[in-house]
Motif scaffolding. Structure first.
Motif, PDB file in Angstrom:
ATOM      1  N   HIS A  40       0.754  -1.546  -0.161  1.00 17.05           N
ATOM      2  CA  HIS A  40       0.190   0.311   0.255  1.00 17.05           C
ATOM      3  C   HIS A  40       0.929   1.412  -0.227  1.00 17.05           C
ATOM      4  O   HIS A  40       1.860   1.530   0.622  1.00 17.05           O
ATOM      5  CB  HIS A  40      -1.310  -0.082   1.632  1.00 17.05           C
ATOM      6  CG  HIS A  40      -2.344  -1.040   1.184  1.00 17.05           C
ATOM      7  ND1 HIS A  40      -2.604  -1.414  -0.054  1.00 17.05           N
ATOM      8  CD2 HIS A  40      -2.757  -1.468   2.300  1.00 17.05           C
ATOM      9  CE1 HIS A  40      -3.830  -2.110   0.647  1.00 17.05           C
ATOM     10  NE2 HIS A  40      -3.850  -2.593   1.735  1.00 17.05           N
ATOM     11  N   PRO A  44      -1.194   4.974   5.644  1.00 17.75           N
ATOM     12  CA  PRO A  44      -2.505   4.096   6.589  1.00 17.75           C
ATOM     13  C   PRO A  44      -4.022   3.735   7.254  1.00 17.75           C
ATOM     14  O   PRO A  44      -3.158   5.313   7.924  1.00 17.75           O
ATOM     15  CB  PRO A  44      -1.117   2.850   7.799  1.00 17.75           C
ATOM     16  CG  PRO A  44      -0.003   4.361   8.167  1.00 17.75           C
ATOM     17  CD  PRO A  44      -0.031   5.477   6.385  1.00 17.75           C
ATOM     18  N   TRP A  88       2.792  -1.476   6.896  1.00 19.67           N
ATOM     19  CA  TRP A  88       2.636  -3.076   6.788  1.00 19.67           C
ATOM     20  C   TRP A  88       1.443  -3.708   7.846  1.00 19.67           C
ATOM     21  O   TRP A  88       1.193  -4.948   7.556  1.00 19.67           O
ATOM     22  CB  TRP A  88       4.093  -3.508   6.630  1.00 19.67           C
ATOM     23  CG  TRP A  88       4.735  -3.282   5.760  1.00 19.67           C
ATOM     24  CD1 TRP A  88       4.941  -2.878   4.208  1.00 19.67           C
ATOM     25  CD2 TRP A  88       6.463  -3.434   5.797  1.00 19.67           C
ATOM     26  NE1 TRP A  88       6.303  -2.565   3.977  1.00 19.67           N
ATOM     27  CE2 TRP A  88       6.656  -3.117   4.751  1.00 19.67           C
ATOM     28  CE3 TRP A  88       7.115  -4.136   7.060  1.00 19.67           C
ATOM     29  CZ2 TRP A  88       8.596  -2.740   4.406  1.00 19.67           C
ATOM     30  CZ3 TRP A  88       8.574  -3.783   6.411  1.00 19.67           C
ATOM     31  CH2 TRP A  88       8.985  -2.921   5.357  1.00 19.67           C
ATOM     32  N   ALA A  90      -1.202  -1.601   9.099  1.00 19.27           N
ATOM     33  CA  ALA A  90      -2.187  -0.883   8.606  1.00 19.27           C
ATOM     34  C   ALA A  90      -3.526  -2.621   8.321  1.00 19.27           C
ATOM     35  O   ALA A  90      -3.536  -3.104   7.703  1.00 19.27           O
ATOM     36  CB  ALA A  90      -1.919  -0.419   8.089  1.00 19.27           C
ATOM     37  N   ASP A  91      -4.840  -2.235   9.776  1.00 15.81           N
ATOM     38  CA  ASP A  91      -5.918  -2.748   9.129  1.00 15.81           C
ATOM     39  C   ASP A  91      -5.552  -4.130   9.713  1.00 15.81           C
ATOM     40  O   ASP A  91      -6.114  -5.708   9.345  1.00 15.81           O
ATOM     41  CB  ASP A  91      -5.801  -3.047   7.919  1.00 15.81           C
ATOM     42  CG  ASP A  91      -6.425  -1.349   6.672  1.00 15.81           C
ATOM     43  OD1 ASP A  91      -6.561  -0.990   7.788  1.00 15.81           O
ATOM     44  OD2 ASP A  91      -6.477  -1.721   6.201  1.00 15.81           O
ATOM     45  N   THR A  92      -4.843  -4.503  10.547  1.00 17.11           N
ATOM     46  CA  THR A  92      -4.249  -5.643  11.254  1.00 17.11           C
ATOM     47  C   THR A  92      -5.293  -5.881  12.994  1.00 17.11           C
ATOM     48  O   THR A  92      -4.637  -6.347  13.468  1.00 17.11           O
ATOM     49  CB  THR A  92      -2.695  -6.078  11.410  1.00 17.11           C
ATOM     50  OG1 THR A  92      -1.987  -5.434  11.904  1.00 17.11           O
ATOM     51  CG2 THR A  92      -2.486  -6.547  10.011  1.00 17.11           C
ATOM     52  N   ASN A 375      -9.974  -4.306   2.852  1.00 16.84           N
ATOM     53  CA  ASN A 375     -10.004  -4.158   3.987  1.00 16.84           C
ATOM     54  C   ASN A 375      -8.902  -5.285   4.650  1.00 16.84           C
ATOM     55  O   ASN A 375      -8.805  -4.808   5.706  1.00 16.84           O
ATOM     56  CB  ASN A 375     -11.257  -4.057   4.457  1.00 16.84           C
ATOM     57  CG  ASN A 375     -12.733  -3.454   4.312  1.00 16.84           C
ATOM     58  OD1 ASN A 375     -12.094  -2.241   3.830  1.00 16.84           O
ATOM     59  ND2 ASN A 375     -13.837  -3.896   4.961  1.00 16.84           N
ATOM     60  N   SER A 377      -5.921  -6.429   5.430  1.00 14.01           N
ATOM     61  CA  SER A 377      -3.979  -6.178   5.560  1.00 14.01           C
ATOM     62  C   SER A 377      -2.802  -6.705   3.565  1.00 14.01           C
ATOM     63  O   SER A 377      -3.302  -8.279   3.815  1.00 14.01           O
ATOM     64  CB  SER A 377      -4.048  -6.599   6.852  1.00 14.01           C
ATOM     65  OG  SER A 377      -3.403  -7.831   6.968  1.00 14.01           O
ATOM     66  N   SER A 378      -1.698  -5.899   3.881  1.00 18.40           N
ATOM     67  CA  SER A 378      -1.043  -5.958   2.976  1.00 18.40           C
ATOM     68  C   SER A 378      -0.659  -7.306   2.995  1.00 18.40           C
ATOM     69  O   SER A 378       0.273  -7.843   2.915  1.00 18.40           O
ATOM     70  CB  SER A 378      -0.331  -4.532   3.471  1.00 18.40           C
ATOM     71  OG  SER A 378      -1.145  -3.643   2.089  1.00 18.40           O
TER      72      SER A 378
END
Length: 454
Positions: A40, A44, A88, A90-92, A375, A377-378
């Motif tokens: 991404h 973030p 890396w 983000a979204d976790t 949504n 995560s990477s």
């Protein structure tokens, strides 16, 4: 030199596959390049705050000119790594990497890696950041290329002391290969400022030595792809850690069962015949250890046993086995990491690839995404990409699908050769249950209908 620690090799070595080949192989180097599309480049999401200009935090000691550019470069490198890890992770649900103050010159960042599964706690990692704008000479040893990062004996000794204190202690080396000024580097996006490398200091600095440098394998590039592999290996280590606790000394029968399912080198594994081990023997430990502690043991131990059961069935039906089609709920959670570094999973994957290949049949795995693709995560995307590549090397087709609206956490499978449906497991965010315990009455046809629908 791989990214796993000696502690992992000692405690989880009989359960987990070491990622040495994954880190060092040429195939993985190609994979690292291909994984760049998963990164991404947008900031973030969540509560991550943008960092201030790192050059403003540099405090010059002594002569204003002496060492100023080196200190500024170090500040930019530390700030850049923190920004990259925020992207890396983000979204976790993981917190932002913590900057330790004051800088101890031993540990710069404390980074918590997420679990993404209720049965496994988050993992703490510690990072020291070093940087250089000098040209690095490559050294060749045993056919592999290495960089020597000269740090001096006092610095090495300090890092060795920290490596002995922390189980997961890593050196992140930022190479300013273009030798740009720190202020010019800040005009670039974080992903383009440095060539990043990573070394597991808990592994390399295990003994005292006269060397005044850190040896960095040229393949140990630090990017989203290798960071994801590091997360996966540590996740599997943590998942299997309950099977090697000191409490087992007081439970010799359970200890023997673990040894049979996960034998050491030179030992013969158990040859399972039925489900009695899961349905009759293992539940009794809930009364001894308590339900929560017993579940921490039952899940990893039961996985190894159940996979050996189905392996036996595959080889027994090899002459007639024309298809293996699995919908795999593990990809909904951090349990996806088991495909990459759990030895029992590798055994099943290899067996299914060999058996079906002999009959030129269909060998398919269906992996549901844990959420809408926007949504996810990477970190999880990179993990799933590695799984696709690994399965492809074993002649297994992998299809990634949207998460089903109903029954997403339940395994659905079909095996040829007269096996039909093999009861596996059901996963939710709160834990797992064995399908064999649920008195499943779904027919083989119903499981096939689910597979074909999705």
């Amino acid at each position: 030199m791989n990214l796993t620690s000696n502690r992992q090799q000692k405690d989880a070595g009989i359960f987990a596959c070491r990622p040495r080949a994954a880190i060092h192989s040429r195939a993985n180097v190609r994979c690292n390049r291909r994984c760049h599309t998963l990164r991404h480049h947008a900031p973030p999401r969540g509560n991550h705050k943008p960092s201030t200009n790192p050059l403003e935090r540099v405090q010059i000691v002594g002569s204003a000119a002496q060492g100023q550019q080196s200190q500024e470069l170090g500040a930019v490198a530390e700030d850049t790594l923190r920004n990259l890890m925020q992207i890396w992770l983000a979204d976790t649900g993981a917190p932002s990497p913590a900057v330790l103050q004051p800088d101890s010159q031993r540990v710069d960042l404390m980074v918590e890696l997420p679990s993404l599964y209720a049965g496994v706690p988050a993992m703490q990692t510690y990072w020291q950041v070093k940087s250089s704008g000098k040209k690095m000479t490559k050294h060749v040893r045993e056919g592999s290329e290495y960089l020597h990062l000269s740090l001096g004996k006092k610095t090495i000794d300090a890092l060795r002391e920290s490596a002995r204190k922390h189980d997961h202690f890593y050196l992140a080396f930022a190479h300013n290969s273009t030798n740009e000024k720190p202020a010019d580097l800040l005009r670039r996006v974080a992903q383009e400022r440095f060539d990043w490398y990573c070394v597991d200091l808990s592994q390399q600095l295990t003994e005292d030595g006269p060397e005044g440098y850190i040896e960095i394998p040229e393949q140990n590039r630090l990017n989203l792809s290798t960071f994801s592999l590091l997360w996966s290996s540590l996740w599997v280590e943590r998942f299997y850690s309950p099977l090697s606790g000191d409490f087992l000394i007081e439970l010799p029968t359970l200890q023997e069962q673990i040894r049979l399912v996960y034998p050491g080198r030179g030992e013969n594994p158990i040859v399972p015949e039925d489900w009695n081990f899961l349905t009759r023997d293992m539940p009794k430990y809930e009364g001894i250890l308590g339900k929560e502690k017993a579940q921490e043991i039952i899940f990893p131990l039961g996985l190894g046993y159940a996979l050996k059961v189905i392996e036996q069935k595959l080889y027994s039906a090899a002459s007639e086995l024309d298809a293996i089609q699995n919908y795999c709920p593990e990809s909904l959670y951090g349990t996806a990491n088991l495909w990459l570094f759990a030895r029992s999973y590798h055994g099943f994957m290899e067996a299914s690839g060999l058996v079906v290949k002999q009959g030129s049949g269909k060998n398919v795995r269906i992996l549901p995404l844990p959420d809408d693709p926007e949504n996810v995560s990477s970190l999880m995307k990179a993990c799933l990409w590695h799984i696709v590549l690994l399965y492809a090397s074993l002649d297994v087709e992998v299809r990634i699908i949207y998460r089903p609206e109903h029954d997403a956490g339940t395994d659905h499978s079909y095996y040829g050769g007269g096996i039909g449906y093999f009861p596996w497991l059901s996963l939710s965010k709160d834990g797992m249950t064995w399908m064999i315990e649920n008195n499943v009455d779904a027919t083989t046809g119903q499981h096939l209908d689910f597979i074909y629908e999705h």
